[in-house]
Design a protein around this motif. Structure first.
Motif, PDB file in Angstrom:
ATOM      1  N   PHE A 167       0.830  -1.199   0.000  1.00 10.51           N
ATOM      2  CA  PHE A 167       0.000   0.000   0.000  1.00 10.51           C
ATOM      3  C   PHE A 167       0.871   1.259   0.000  1.00 10.51           C
ATOM      4  CE2 PHE A 167      -2.743  -3.243   1.776  1.00 10.51           C
ATOM      5  CZ  PHE A 167      -3.959  -2.990   1.155  1.00 10.51           C
ATOM      6  N   ARG A 168       0.484   2.212  -0.812  1.00 10.49           N
ATOM      7  CA  ARG A 168       1.167   3.500  -0.824  1.00 10.49           C
ATOM      8  C   ARG A 168       0.210   4.572  -1.338  1.00 10.49           C
ATOM      9  NH1 ARG A 168       5.499   3.764  -5.878  1.00 10.49           N
ATOM     10  NH2 ARG A 168       3.997   3.524  -7.572  1.00 10.49           N
ATOM     11  N   PHE A 169       0.550   5.814  -1.099  1.00  8.38           N
ATOM     12  CA  PHE A 169      -0.259   6.925  -1.593  1.00  8.38           C
ATOM     13  C   PHE A 169       0.667   8.002  -2.119  1.00  8.38           C
ATOM     14  CE2 PHE A 169       0.491   7.503   2.911  1.00  8.38           C
ATOM     15  CZ  PHE A 169       0.843   8.837   3.033  1.00  8.38           C
ATOM     16  N   HIS A 216       5.681  10.001  -2.928  1.00  9.85           N
ATOM     17  CA  HIS A 216       5.176   8.634  -2.941  1.00  9.85           C
ATOM     18  C   HIS A 216       5.520   8.003  -1.594  1.00  9.85           C
ATOM     19  CE1 HIS A 216       4.650   9.264  -7.247  1.00  9.85           C
ATOM     20  NE2 HIS A 216       5.889   9.727  -7.264  1.00  9.85           N
ATOM     21  N   ALA A 244      -4.281  12.528   1.701  1.00 13.45           N
ATOM     22  CA  ALA A 244      -3.896  11.350   0.919  1.00 13.45           C
ATOM     23  C   ALA A 244      -3.674  10.152   1.839  1.00 13.45           C
ATOM     24  CB  ALA A 244      -2.633  11.651   0.115  1.00 13.45           C
ATOM     25  N   ARG A 274      -7.074   8.735   2.959  1.00 23.11           N
ATOM     26  CA  ARG A 274      -7.723   7.951   1.899  1.00 23.11           C
ATOM     27  C   ARG A 274      -7.089   6.573   1.777  1.00 23.11           C
ATOM     28  NH1 ARG A 274      -7.692  13.028  -0.835  1.00 23.11           N
ATOM     29  NH2 ARG A 274      -5.785  12.443  -1.932  1.00 23.11           N
ATOM     30  N   CYS A 275      -5.756   6.534   1.822  1.00 24.58           N
ATOM     31  CA  CYS A 275      -5.056   5.253   1.724  1.00 24.58           C
ATOM     32  C   CYS A 275      -5.367   4.383   2.934  1.00 24.58           C
ATOM     33  CB  CYS A 275      -3.546   5.498   1.606  1.00 24.58           C
ATOM     34  SG  CYS A 275      -2.554   4.001   1.460  1.00 24.58           S
ATOM     35  N   TRP A 276      -5.399   4.992   4.107  1.00 20.93           N
ATOM     36  CA  TRP A 276      -5.665   4.242   5.341  1.00 20.93           C
ATOM     37  C   TRP A 276      -7.079   3.662   5.326  1.00 20.93           C
ATOM     38  CZ3 TRP A 276      -3.159   1.761   8.730  1.00 20.93           C
ATOM     39  CH2 TRP A 276      -3.719   1.429   9.967  1.00 20.93           C
ATOM     40  N   SER A 286      -8.748   2.846   2.675  1.00 18.35           N
ATOM     41  CA  SER A 286      -8.724   1.744   1.709  1.00 18.35           C
ATOM     42  C   SER A 286      -8.124   0.495   2.329  1.00 18.35           C
ATOM     43  CB  SER A 286      -7.920   2.147   0.469  1.00 18.35           C
ATOM     44  OG  SER A 286      -8.508   3.248  -0.185  1.00 18.35           O
ATOM     45  N   LEU A 287      -7.069   0.684   3.117  1.00 18.42           N
ATOM     46  CA  LEU A 287      -6.423  -0.445   3.782  1.00 18.42           C
ATOM     47  C   LEU A 287      -7.383  -1.105   4.757  1.00 18.42           C
ATOM     48  CD1 LEU A 287      -3.999  -2.198   4.553  1.00 18.42           C
ATOM     49  CD2 LEU A 287      -3.276  -0.403   6.126  1.00 18.42           C
TER      50      LEU A 287
END
Length: 228
Positions: free
Chosen positions: A135-137, A147, A191, A194-196, A198-199
């Motif tokens: 996972f990355r954002f 990144h 950002a 949002r990534c967290w 999704s995780l």
């Protein structure tokens, strides 16, 4: 000692392009400040000393630095968002003589893979060495793209410590719900959230019980029921 230092850390890279060569001079400067010089010397003064050894015209040093800083401004940055085992805190760092809290991150040099840069920068700024998750954002700040990879299950009691001088002044765990309060860059905190999210969604999906798709067991159960 100076002649030997320049011969080992700088002269072998003269064949590189000017900006890449300047990046090697910058890395040599950091090594020089961390391990060889006990006082304080600015990067500009260091470049002047190198220029004397390379027989640069003194007036050219300023232009070389100006061109180098413009080149650095657009280089991608890579780093890591370190998450504790409970999944409720993220690690932030405060730069040397800075009031800004950020994720540990830094410039990705040409030909360097993004994930390798992230691992290197996290280690240099926190002393923590590990491989990130998938996972990355990403987000944009000024002229550079960032990144950030997620490093999961990081122990809170790890003794974090920067591996270089004059780069990081403070390292702190922050509740991820309050990250927007600590970080001045709204794009990076948004950002991350949002990534967290999704995780968390993926984790929920992975933890959901799946139906039994074993056809052989279904046939066996059907035969047993028929026999009864």
């Amino acid at each position: 000692m100076w002649e030997e230092f320049v011969s080992i850390f700088i002269l072998p890279y003269q064949h590189e392009s000017e900006n890449v060569f300047m990046s090697h001079i910058q890395e040599a400067y950091w090594f020089y400040c961390d391990h060889l010089f006990t006082g304080r010397v600015t990067f500009r003064r260091f470049v002047h000393l190198v220029g004397e050894r390379l027989r640069w015209r003194p007036e050219s040093v300023g232009q070389r630095l100006k061109t180098f800083w413009k080149w650095c401004a657009v280089l991608p940055r890579c780093g890591g968002a370190l998450i504790n085992k409970q999944g409720d805190k993220v690690l932030l760092v405060r730069g040397h003589r800075s009031k800004r809290w950020t994720f540990p991150a830094g410039k990705k040099w040409p030909q360097e893979l993004a994930v390798h840069c992230a691992v290197r920068e996290v280690f240099e700024e926190t002393g923590y060495y590990s491989q990130p998750s998938e996972f990355r954002f990403s987000y944009k700040h000024r002229k550079a793209s960032y990144h950030i990879f997620l490093f999961l299950n990081v122990p809170e009691d790890f003794r974090f410590a920067p591996q270089t001088k004059q780069e990081i002044d403070e390292i702190k765990w922050v509740p991820h719900k309050h990250i927007a309060f600590w970080m001045t860059n709204r794009k990076s905190s948004q950002a991350f959230q949002r990534c967290w999210n999704s995780l968390l969604g993926c984790r929920t999906l992975l933890q959901t019980p799946k139906p039994n798709l074993n056809l052989a067991s279904r046939v066996t159960e059907r035969k047993e029921n028929t026999c009864l």
